[in-house]
Design a protein around this motif. Structure first.
Motif, short mmCIF file in Angstrom:
data_model
loop_
_atom_site.label_atom_id
_atom_site.label_comp_id
_atom_site.label_asym_id
_atom_site.label_seq_id
_atom_site.Cartn_x
_atom_site.Cartn_y
_atom_site.Cartn_z
N ILE A 1 0.88 -1.34 -0.13
CA ILE A 1 -0.13 -0.11 0.06
C ILE A 1 0.83 1.26 0.05
O ILE A 1 1.69 1.63 1.00
CB ILE A 1 -0.90 -0.15 0.97
N GLN B 1 -4.76 -1.95 9.76
CA GLN B 1 -4.88 -2.87 8.73
C GLN B 1 -5.39 -4.11 9.23
O GLN B 1 -6.68 -3.91 9.67
CB GLN B 1 -3.27 -3.29 8.04
N SER B 2 -5.01 -5.31 9.20
CA SER B 2 -5.58 -6.39 9.52
C SER B 2 -5.98 -6.80 10.87
O SER B 2 -6.97 -7.60 11.30
CB SER B 2 -5.06 -7.59 8.84
N PHE C 1 -1.60 -14.10 3.45
CA PHE C 1 -2.90 -13.82 3.84
C PHE C 1 -3.80 -13.11 2.45
O PHE C 1 -5.06 -13.20 2.44
CB PHE C 1 -2.80 -12.16 4.68
N ASN D 1 -7.47 -12.52 4.12
CA ASN D 1 -8.24 -11.44 3.41
C ASN D 1 -9.64 -11.87 2.74
O ASN D 1 -10.65 -11.17 2.80
CB ASN D 1 -7.46 -10.97 2.28
N GLU E 1 -5.04 2.24 -0.87
CA GLU E 1 -5.17 0.86 -1.19
C GLU E 1 -6.25 0.67 -2.17
O GLU E 1 -6.13 -0.37 -2.99
CB GLU E 1 -5.49 0.25 0.23
N ASN F 1 -7.44 -7.93 -4.00
CA ASN F 1 -8.63 -8.02 -3.27
C ASN F 1 -9.63 -7.98 -4.24
O ASN F 1 -10.62 -8.68 -3.91
CB ASN F 1 -8.61 -6.93 -2.11
N TYR G 1 -13.95 -2.73 3.03
CA TYR G 1 -13.13 -3.44 3.64
C TYR G 1 -11.84 -2.50 3.65
O TYR G 1 -10.89 -2.53 4.64
CB TYR G 1 -12.58 -4.49 2.70
N CYS H 1 -9.71 -1.44 7.18
CA CYS H 1 -7.97 -1.52 7.26
C CYS H 1 -7.37 -0.15 7.45
O CYS H 1 -6.25 -0.24 7.97
CB CYS H 1 -7.62 -2.14 6.05
N TYR I 1 -1.59 -15.43 9.89
CA TYR I 1 -1.42 -16.04 8.59
C TYR I 1 -0.63 -17.11 8.58
O TYR I 1 -0.99 -17.99 9.37
CB TYR I 1 -0.78 -15.11 7.61
N GLY J 1 -1.13 -6.92 11.87
CA GLY J 1 -1.39 -6.13 10.44
C GLY J 1 -0.13 -5.78 9.85
O GLY J 1 0.75 -5.49 10.59
N ILE J 2 -0.46 -5.35 8.39
CA ILE J 2 0.88 -4.88 7.67
C ILE J 2 1.50 -3.59 7.74
O ILE J 2 2.37 -3.18 7.39
CB ILE J 2 0.72 -5.42 6.03
#
Ligand code: GLU
Length: 304
Positions: A27, A62-63, A94, A113, A157, A164, A188, A192, A240, A257-258
């Motif tokens: 991202i 993020q996640s 992920f 995801n 993103e 995605n 989504y 995130c 993950y 999260g990333i």
């Protein structure tokens, strides 16, 4: 045992260690973050709390946001959601598409995801103003009204989220997506982009440590049975294809999260959040994992 002193020592030790992890490039907006930010915040069951480093600075969770959305979905629909998404570790990256294809469009779990996109679809079908409702939920859990989306991160993103997009299309082709694919992606990408600090995260997720009640005991977010389920999925699927490694090294339910954040829960004892944007090849924060590994090792405090 003084947790605060132990954590301070760990913070100083890990802060000074060299680290060859890389800030995410998936991202573009996140790639601008200072790679050496490092913060940690812990909130104890007796309400004692303390933090070190950049624990008050907001970053892109993020996640980690997937724990909020699965919590909302479980509150609304209970066990019914498991017809559309599983609870097995994926053992895959992920954002992998391969498994989704050969398993007929049922994602392995809600933290990869594909699974999070199905949960987003469930929320879109159930809520009148999904994005507002998500913000309301996060603000209720954390007690912080100013938490919001980072619209630049969401737009960044959206501009690059081809994988995605492929995933929602595949879910749609298998009949496991009810809403318009653009609407699902939009929700989504916004979830995130939620921006929160380590301190806000440790407070927000305290319900998973406190039998479903918020940090001030004022609100029951969910009952104990549901807390058990969410913590179990975090334990087995929160990192993950490195979920086994996190369990082996840290031994707590958690989610990464990333953006470089991690939250972890020691049920009945504390919730803790770390942030360091340099990631290992599996997409998890290098120093975050190390900090939590030392925390549970020095305190003999894992759940095992
Ligand atoms: N928004 C990111 C994506 O969908 C989240 C990945 C993560 O934090 O693991 O790729």
């Amino acid at each position: 045992m003084n947790l605060e002193i132990i954590l301070k020592e760990i913070y100083e030790q890990v802060k000074n260690e060299p680290c060859d992890g890389m800030v995410t490039s998936s991202i573009p907006e996140l790639n601008k973050v200072d790679p050496d930010k490092f913060g940690i915040h812990l909130l104890r069951q007796d309400r004692g709390d303390f933090g070190f480093g950049d624990y008050n600075q907001r970053f892109s969770i993020q996640s980690i946001s997937k724990v909020f959305t699965i919590s909302m979905a479980v509150r609304l629909h209970g066990e019914d959601i498991w017809k559309r998404v599983g609870v097995e570790p994926s053992g895959s990256p992920f954002n992998s598409l391969v498994q989704l294809e050969y398993e007929g469009g049922i994602p392995r779990n809600p933290f990869i995801n594909a699974g999070a996109l199905v949960i987003a679809d469930i929320l879109l079908s159930s809520l009148k103003k999904p994005k507002d409702d998500l913000l309301e939920f996060v603000r209720m859990a954390s007690g912080v009204e100013s938490i919001g989306f980072d619209y630049q991160v969401a737009a960044s993103e959206k501009a690059t989220g081809f994988r995605n997009a492929a995933m929602v299309n595949m879910l749609k082709s298998f009949g496991n997506l009810d809403n318009d694919i653009e609407a699902v992606l939009d929700f989504y990408f916004h979830q995130c982009s939620l921006a929160m600090s380590c301190k806000e995260l440790s407070h927000a997720f305290f319900y998973l440590c406190n039998k479903g009640f918020t940090f001030d005991n004022a609100i029951e977010i969910m009952n104990e049975k549901k807390v058990k389920r969410i913590n179990a999925i975090m334990q087995t699927c929160g990192f993950y294809d490195e979920s086994g490694e996190f369990t082996y090294r840290v031994g707590l339910p958690g989610k990464s999260g990333i953006g470089g954040g991690i939250i972890a829960i020691n049920p009945g004892k504390y919730s803790v959040a770390t942030w360091h944007p340099r990631l290992n090849p599996k997409g998890n924060s290098v120093k975050g994992m190390k900090t939590l590994e030392l925390l549970t090792t020095y305190t003999s405090g894992s759940i095992f």
